[in-house]
Design an enzyme around this catalytic site. Structure first.
Site, short mmCIF file in Angstrom:
data_model
loop_
_atom_site.label_atom_id
_atom_site.label_comp_id
_atom_site.label_asym_id
_atom_site.label_seq_id
_atom_site.Cartn_x
_atom_site.Cartn_y
_atom_site.Cartn_z
N TYR A 107 1.00 -1.10 0.45
CA TYR A 107 -0.24 -0.24 -0.41
C TYR A 107 0.80 1.23 -0.31
O TYR A 107 1.95 0.88 0.23
CB TYR A 107 -0.99 -0.41 1.41
CG TYR A 107 -1.95 -0.86 1.34
CD1 TYR A 107 -3.25 -0.81 1.22
CD2 TYR A 107 -2.02 -2.41 2.15
CE1 TYR A 107 -4.35 -1.50 0.56
CE2 TYR A 107 -2.58 -2.73 2.26
CZ TYR A 107 -4.56 -2.53 1.93
OH TYR A 107 -5.21 -3.41 2.09
N TYR A 146 0.02 -9.93 0.80
CA TYR A 146 0.71 -9.19 2.03
C TYR A 146 1.11 -10.28 3.31
O TYR A 146 0.02 -10.57 3.52
CB TYR A 146 0.36 -7.85 2.19
CG TYR A 146 -0.83 -7.18 2.40
CD1 TYR A 146 -0.91 -7.22 3.78
CD2 TYR A 146 -1.74 -6.70 1.23
CE1 TYR A 146 -1.92 -6.90 3.97
CE2 TYR A 146 -2.61 -6.53 2.19
CZ TYR A 146 -2.66 -6.67 3.29
OH TYR A 146 -4.37 -6.45 3.87
N ARG A 156 -2.58 -12.01 4.67
CA ARG A 156 -3.54 -11.48 3.56
C ARG A 156 -3.89 -11.83 2.35
O ARG A 156 -2.64 -11.95 1.21
CB ARG A 156 -3.61 -10.41 3.66
CG ARG A 156 -4.51 -9.06 5.00
CD ARG A 156 -4.60 -9.77 6.13
NE ARG A 156 -6.36 -10.62 5.45
CZ ARG A 156 -7.45 -9.46 5.19
NH1 ARG A 156 -6.86 -8.41 5.09
NH2 ARG A 156 -8.31 -10.66 4.35
N HIS A 159 -6.77 -8.84 -1.76
CA HIS A 159 -8.10 -7.98 -1.46
C HIS A 159 -8.44 -6.72 -2.11
O HIS A 159 -7.40 -6.11 -2.14
CB HIS A 159 -9.34 -8.46 0.20
CG HIS A 159 -7.61 -7.47 0.54
ND1 HIS A 159 -6.52 -8.47 1.56
CD2 HIS A 159 -7.82 -6.99 1.44
CE1 HIS A 159 -5.88 -7.66 1.95
NE2 HIS A 159 -6.61 -6.70 2.30
N HIS A 161 -9.95 -3.49 -0.47
CA HIS A 161 -11.28 -2.57 0.37
C HIS A 161 -12.56 -2.45 -0.37
O HIS A 161 -11.70 -1.45 -1.19
CB HIS A 161 -10.58 -1.77 1.08
CG HIS A 161 -9.41 -2.50 1.95
ND1 HIS A 161 -9.54 -2.90 3.32
CD2 HIS A 161 -8.67 -3.28 1.99
CE1 HIS A 161 -8.81 -4.20 3.45
NE2 HIS A 161 -7.91 -3.92 2.74
FE FE2 Z 1 -5.94 -4.24 3.14
#
Ligand code: FE2
Length: 236
Positions: A107, A146, A156, A159, A161
Site C-alpha cells: 500500500y 501481503y 492476507r 483483496h 477494500h
Molecule cells: Fe488490506
C-alpha cells in the site's frame, strides 16, 4: 440474534463478531460496553450526499487515475457489480469507494513497510457512483498478497477494500472483496471470522467472462447487499 447499531440491525449469525481473538487487532479494539445506537436526525437523513459533480472522470480507473510516467504494473482487471437493498432492489447513486495494495502487495501508506516495491503509477484508491441500475464498475490492477503481523507466517489473501454509502452518511458498509480459488482464504482469520459459510462466500467475487475484455483485462463480478438476510458481511 440481531443488534441495532443505528445503521440498521446486524444479524450476528452472518456478521463477524467485534471480538475474534484469532484476529489479534480485535482484542484491543472490540467494544467492552453495549453500543449506543445513533439516532438518525433530520439533518443526517436529509443532509447532502455525493452527486456526480463531486467525482472526476478517471476516479473509477485505478490504472489511469495516478499515472506519473507510465502504466501501473500488474494484471489489469475489471471489477463490476450491483449495490442492492434488502429487497434485492438496485440502489442508484450509492458512493462506492475502493482501496487496495498494488500488484506486489504494498500500500502507499507510511505504516506499510512491507519489503515490496511501490508503483509510482498506482495509488490504489478509486470511487464511483452506482448508476440507475445500481451498477458500479472499476478498472484496476489485481492486488498482491501481503504479509501481516497477526501470527507466524501470516499472509492476507489478495483483496480489495470496499466502502459503500447508501442514501445518507449513516448508512455505510465497509467490507473486503476476495478472488475465487485463493488458497490463502482458508488461513485468513479476517475471512474466517465470519461465522457462516454462505456469508463468507458472498465476499468472494466470481470470474465473469462476459465482463472480460479481449486482449485487455479479466472481469470479476461482486454484488453488495446493504441489508436483510443476504447482507454482505462487514469488516470488523
Ligand atoms: Fe488490506
Amino acid at each position: 440474534m440481531t443488534q441495532s447499531t443505528g445503521q440498521g440491525s446486524l444479524d450476528w449469525s452472518i456478521q463477524p463478531p467485534y471480538l475474534h481473538p484469532d484476529y489479534k487487532s480485535t482484542v484491543k479494539r472490540a467494544p467492552k460496553e453495549l453500543l449506543i445506537p445513533m439516532v438518525q436526525t433530520l439533518s443526517e437523513l436529509t443532509g447532502p450526499v455525493y452527486g456526480t459533480g463531486d467525482l472526476k472522470l478517471l476516479d473509477n480507473d485505478l490504472t489511469r487515475n495516478a499515472v506519473v510516467n507510465g502504466e501501473p504494473l500488474g494484471e489489469r482487471i475489471i471489477v463490476t457489480g450491483r449495490v442492492l437493498d434488502e429487497g434485492n432492489r438496485p440502489v442508484p447513486n450509492a458512493l462506492v469507494e475502493v482501496w487496495q495494495a498494488n500488484a506486489c502487495g504494498r500500500y502507499i501508506h507510511k505504516v506499510d513497510q512491507h519489503d515490496a516495491p511501490l508503483d509510482p503509477n498506482f495509488l490504489g484508491a478509486g470511487r464511483v457512483l452506482t448508476d440507475k441500475n445500481g451498477e458500479y464498475r472499476f478498472t484496476t490492477i489485481k492486488p498482491g498478497a501481503y504479509p501481516w503481523g497477526n501470527h507466524d507466517n501470516a499472509w492476507r489473501p489478495p483483496h480489495i477494500h470496499f466502502s459503500v454509502f447508501g442514501t445518507n452518511f449513516l448508512s455505510r458498509l465497509v467490507t473486503q472483496m476476495f478472488f475465487p480459488g485463493d488458497p490463502l482464504l482458508a488461513l485468513d482469520p479476517i475471512y474466517n471470522g465470519i461465522p457462516d459459510e454462505n456469508a463468507r462466500q458472498r465476499l468472494i467475487s466470481t470470474y465473469a467472462h462476459d465482463v472480460t475484455q479481449p486482449v485487455w483485462a479479466l472481469g470479476y463480478r461482486f454484488d453488495i447487499v446493504l441489508a436483510g438476510n443476504r447482507q454482505t458481511p462487514f469488516e470488523k
